[in-house]
Design a protein around this motif. Structure first.
Motif, mmCIF file in Angstrom:
data_model
loop_
_atom_site.group_PDB
_atom_site.id
_atom_site.type_symbol
_atom_site.label_atom_id
_atom_site.label_comp_id
_atom_site.label_asym_id
_atom_site.label_seq_id
_atom_site.Cartn_x
_atom_site.Cartn_y
_atom_site.Cartn_z
ATOM 1 N N TRP A 24 -5.914 12.921 -2.935
ATOM 2 C CA TRP A 24 -5.517 13.197 -1.557
ATOM 3 C C TRP A 24 -6.278 12.311 -0.581
ATOM 4 O O TRP A 24 -5.711 11.824 0.411
ATOM 5 N N GLU B 290 -2.086 2.449 3.925
ATOM 6 C CA GLU B 290 -3.491 2.676 3.661
ATOM 7 C C GLU B 290 -4.007 3.862 4.465
ATOM 8 O O GLU B 290 -3.738 3.980 5.659
ATOM 9 N N SER B 291 -4.764 4.722 3.804
ATOM 10 C CA SER B 291 -5.379 5.858 4.490
ATOM 11 C C SER B 291 -6.683 5.413 5.131
ATOM 12 O O SER B 291 -7.199 4.319 4.856
ATOM 13 N N ASP B 292 -7.222 6.287 5.989
ATOM 14 C CA ASP B 292 -8.502 5.974 6.628
ATOM 15 C C ASP B 292 -9.603 5.810 5.583
ATOM 16 O O ASP B 292 -10.488 4.971 5.721
ATOM 17 N N PHE C 184 -4.618 8.680 -0.883
ATOM 18 C CA PHE C 184 -3.226 8.401 -0.539
ATOM 19 C C PHE C 184 -2.675 9.275 0.585
ATOM 20 O O PHE C 184 -1.693 8.906 1.214
ATOM 21 N N LYS C 185 -3.273 10.451 0.809
ATOM 22 C CA LYS C 185 -2.802 11.340 1.865
ATOM 23 C C LYS C 185 -1.314 11.652 1.730
ATOM 24 O O LYS C 185 -0.590 11.764 2.726
ATOM 25 N N ARG C 186 -0.837 11.738 0.484
ATOM 26 C CA ARG C 186 0.573 12.026 0.227
ATOM 27 C C ARG C 186 0.670 13.129 -0.818
ATOM 28 O O ARG C 186 0.052 13.037 -1.890
ATOM 29 N N ARG D 275 -9.393 2.418 4.081
ATOM 30 C CA ARG D 275 -9.888 1.405 5.011
ATOM 31 C C ARG D 275 -11.415 1.380 5.055
ATOM 32 O O ARG D 275 -12.028 0.310 5.152
ATOM 33 N N GLN E 31 0.900 0.532 -2.409
ATOM 34 C CA GLN E 31 0.409 0.461 -1.040
ATOM 35 C C GLN E 31 0.954 -0.794 -0.347
ATOM 36 O O GLN E 31 0.842 -1.905 -0.861
#
Length: 772
Positions: free
Chosen positions: A273, A406-408, A276-278, A411, A334
């Motif tokens: 999570w 890209e998630s925070d 990828f936050k998905r 990054r 990504q």
């Protein structure tokens, strides 16, 4: 009939077909576990040692009793000694042992010489010759026979208690046996020792090695402890037997496997999570990990006919391997969209296929390890990786085939990546400080650690169970003088008589050496050689001649000379076929080159092993067996073998990579090689020994780390994306392996620690090897 092209089949059809296959495998595995349960036999975790026919046969004989029997000692305070018989009968009548355990009658025990002696004389006679003579004798003749047997314990002329009308045998028994001895009480003996009166119960189960049996045994033991406390608050229950060890192992291992599985799934889900936050990506990674574990369990069950609990516990590593493979797909997605069958085939069927193949080849190397459970782990890993590959190829693109921004968190990783120094030859000419300094630190840690490496093996530490139970077993072994089942003598001879004479020579040699606490359990205490029988018979006649006249004067009548006993000689075969041989029948072996007997030893300790080994080297036809030492030697040999296999595997992987990457091969090979080297060095700095399971862990860790480096090298995007792939794959492996360090088994702890350290250093070093 035309065979359809598999690439022409709709993608959804292939995906749903694989889902149904996984569902069928899951249902079949659940059905098998309900019917057959998981195997929990601790003996399968010991290395398979095969030295010669005699040792193999002896170990099979002794391990049969060791595996299936559980001995209960129920101790009441000394103040209850007068009512012990009635209390113990109430305990036996009220206690319900496990339904699958059968109580052994006292006539079928094989414990020690004192116990065997008492058990074998009641209710049966010593041998067929005794049966014939007693049936034809009157009381006066029995009296003469009793007088002649005062110093002939275990010989053919021994009088059974049931045929001792004048009580000579009872008086002799009281004087001859030690204070801590067995006395009759109904169908069970009792023991006076340690200011307590102990009742002895022995049960046997021919199939105790499963979870249900283990739970029933623990519950029954707890019920017995509660029951005896009702009669005496200070009462004790001591339990001895490998089946009880299995039960304790199951109790702890089940808690461990449940906790490890839960925390591994939570850790994998959390990392997925963050990356990828998905929801779809997180679900796909968890689904891939779960499907690989299910397929791995089923494949192991099909190949071996059972699934060991240790395999299911250590097999949780497959969660991390599978999640890493699935995460690599989402990392590649990504900032790019792969929504066609062709693009999916290009990025998954090839790149993940190579990774899965390398992982399976690496796992296959473990199959040569001399452990049944490690062989199961090999099949487990191969099947799990194959399932993870198929799930990643068939299911993940269907679940999510769009680009993932890209998630925070990614990054932040990219920013961290940019600040890392580079171990690159291209950069050294411009900035030597970072590269040289870091290289010297790594070199110092590796050289210093390897300088301190010490090799050690102890098969007794493969599984660590409750320390309190260890003390209980030691106490029971001292109370009952239980013979060792892993340290004993094997006596060989071309004939039966020669074997028996060699056994007697061993007894005399041990008597002369006077090794404290050692007691033998052997054939010749029940059936001596013909040579010894003739010598003893002559000595008995001389002793009887000296006491005949004063004894007759004291009694007032003539006592007949017992010479008639030797009119018929009982052969060894006749005695062996009679009920009298039952206590020691299992100690006799017929070999292709002759005969052999097992001489078990009670009271043995680590301090007198050297004396016993030296004794076996000074006598012909004698060998001392120490299965622990044999196993340790075997583990040492396989440790050396796997060190060679590791270097061979590294050379082969490096050579194959050289054809594809050319001079840049070192950027792929160096991270996993240095990773495992640093792991061994750090463990050496911490004082941990280098064992077989260390090198087995290194083989697995190198294969996993090499896969990570290969995925990074094959990625066509930016260095930041490569670092994301490395980070996710490494963390998946670290999460699944570091949790194994919470297990009680030292072998599993070594496995988890080595893999976790190796993957951590591989993850740290991989971005340092990037191009300038």
């Amino acid at each position: 009939m035309r065979i359809p092209n598999p690439f022409s089949i709709p993608w959804k059809t292939l995906s749903w077909t694989w889902v149904f296959v996984l569902f069928f495998i899951f249902c079949a595995q659940i059905h098998f576990l309900v019917k057959r349960d998981i195997n929990t036999d601790l003996m399968t975790m010991a290395p398979n040692v095969a030295i010669d026919d005699a040792r193999t046969q002896a170990q099979n004989i002794l391990s049969t009793n060791l595996d299936n029997r559980v001995l209960f000692l129920v101790g009441f305070s000394q103040s209850y000694r007068s009512d012990f018989d009635s209390i113990f009968e109430q305990v036996q009548s009220q206690w319900r042992p496990p339904a699958n355990y059968q109580k052994l009658l006292w006539e079928t025990l094989e414990i020690n010489s004192h116990l065997d002696f008492y058990r074998s004389i009641s209710p049966r006679l010593m041998n067929v010759e005794d049966q014939r003579i007693i049936s034809l004798s009157n009381n006066q003749q029995l009296l003469g026979r009793a007088v002649a047997t005062f110093d002939s314990v275990g010989h053919l002329s021994l009088i059974p208690k049931s045929e001792d009308p004048f009580g000579f045998f009872s008086d002799w028994l009281t004087k001859r046996l030690p204070k801590n001895t067995f006395l009759p009480t109904g169908h069970s003996p009792k023991l006076f020792a340690n200011n307590k009166v102990w009742g002895v119960l022995l049960y046997q189960n021919h199939n105790p090695n499963n979870i249900r049996s283990a739970r029933r045994l623990l519950e029954a033991t707890q019920e017995l402890q509660t029951l005896v406390k009702q009669f005496d608050p200070n009462a004790e229950v001591l339990v001895h037997g490998l089946a009880y060890r299995n039960a304790l192992f199951v109790e702890s291992a089940l808690r461990e496997i449940i906790a490890i599985t839960i925390f591994t799934v939570l850790g994998i889900g959390m990392v997925a999570w963050l990356m990828f936050k998905r929801k779809a990506a997180t679900f796909g990674i968890l689904f891939t990990a779960a499907s690989s574990y299910i397929a791995a369990c089923s494949a192991t069950t099909i190949v071996f006919g059972s699934l060991h609990l240790w395999t299911a516990l250590v097999g949780t590593l497959i969660f991390g391997m599978s999640a890493a493979m699935a995460g690599a797909y989402y990392c590649l997605c990504q900032n790019e969209k792969y929504n066609t069958l062709k693009s999916i085939q290009n990025f998954l069927a090839t790149r993940l296929g190579i990774a899965a193949f390398i992982g399976m080849v690496t796992a296959a190397l473990l199959f040569w390890a001399p452990h049944y459970t490690v062989k199961q782990l090999t099949i487990f890993s191969i099947a799990g990786l194959m399932s993870a590959y198929l799930t990643s190829v068939l299911i993940l693109p269907y679940l999510y085939n769009k680009s993932i921004p890209e998630s925070d968190f990614v990054r932040h990783l990219s920013n961290l990546y940019q600040k890392l120094p580079i171990l690159s030859a291209d950069r050294w000419m411009y900035n030597l400080a970072n590269s040289v300094t870091l290289s010297l630190v790594i070199l110092f840690v590796i050289i210093g650690g390897f300088w301190q490496v010490h090799f050690s093996h102890d098969v007794r530490n493969l599984v660590n169970f409750n320390l309190q139970q260890r003390e209980v077993e030691t106490q029971v072994e001292k109370l009952l003088a239980l013979p060792s089942t892993n340290r004993y003598f094997i006596v060989n001879g071309a004939t039966q008589e020669l074997t028996l004479m060699n056994e007697e020579a061993l007894q005399h040699a041990l008597d002369r050496r006077d090794i404290p606490g050692v007691d033998l359990h052997c054939i010749t205490k029940w059936f001596p050689s013909q040579t010894r029988q003739a010598t003893v018979e002559k000595a008995k006649q001389e002793a009887f001649a000296r006491i005949e006249e004063p004894f007759e004067n004291y009694l007032g009548f003539d006592v007949p000379n017992p010479r008639y006993q030797t009119t018929e000689t009982v052969t060894f075969d006749d005695w062996y076929a009679s009920p009298a041989s039952r206590p020691v029948r299992h100690l006799w072996m017929t070999l292709p080159e002759g005969f052999a007997s097992i001489v078990q030893i009670a009271g043995i300790s680590d301090n007198n092993i050297e004396d016993l080994t030296h004794l076996s080297q000074t006598m012909s036809g004698l060998s001392f067996v120490n299965t622990d030492a044999d196993s340790n030697q075997l583990l040492t040999e396989y440790r050396t073998l796997y060190i060679g296999l590791f270097f061979l595997m590294a050379v082969v992987y490096c050579t194959l990579t050289l054809f594809y990457f050319g001079l840049s091969t070192w950027r792929v090979v160096f991270p996993p090689v240095l990773g495992v080297a640093l792991a061994v060095a750090v463990m050496s700095w911490l004082g941990l020994p280098f064992k077989l399971f260390t090198i087995l862990s290194i083989v697995l860790a190198f294969g996993m780390g090499f896969n990570f480096s290969l995925l990074v090298a094959n990625a066509s995007k930016t260095d930041a994306l490569k670092f994301t792939i490395t980070t996710f794959a490494s963390w998946m492996g670290i999460v699944s392996s570091v949790l194994l360090m919470a297990c009680q088994s030292p072998a599993v702890q070594t496995l988890g620690l080595t893999i976790a350290l190796s993957l951590f250093f591989t993850w740290f070093l991989t971005p340092l090897m990037r191009r300038a």
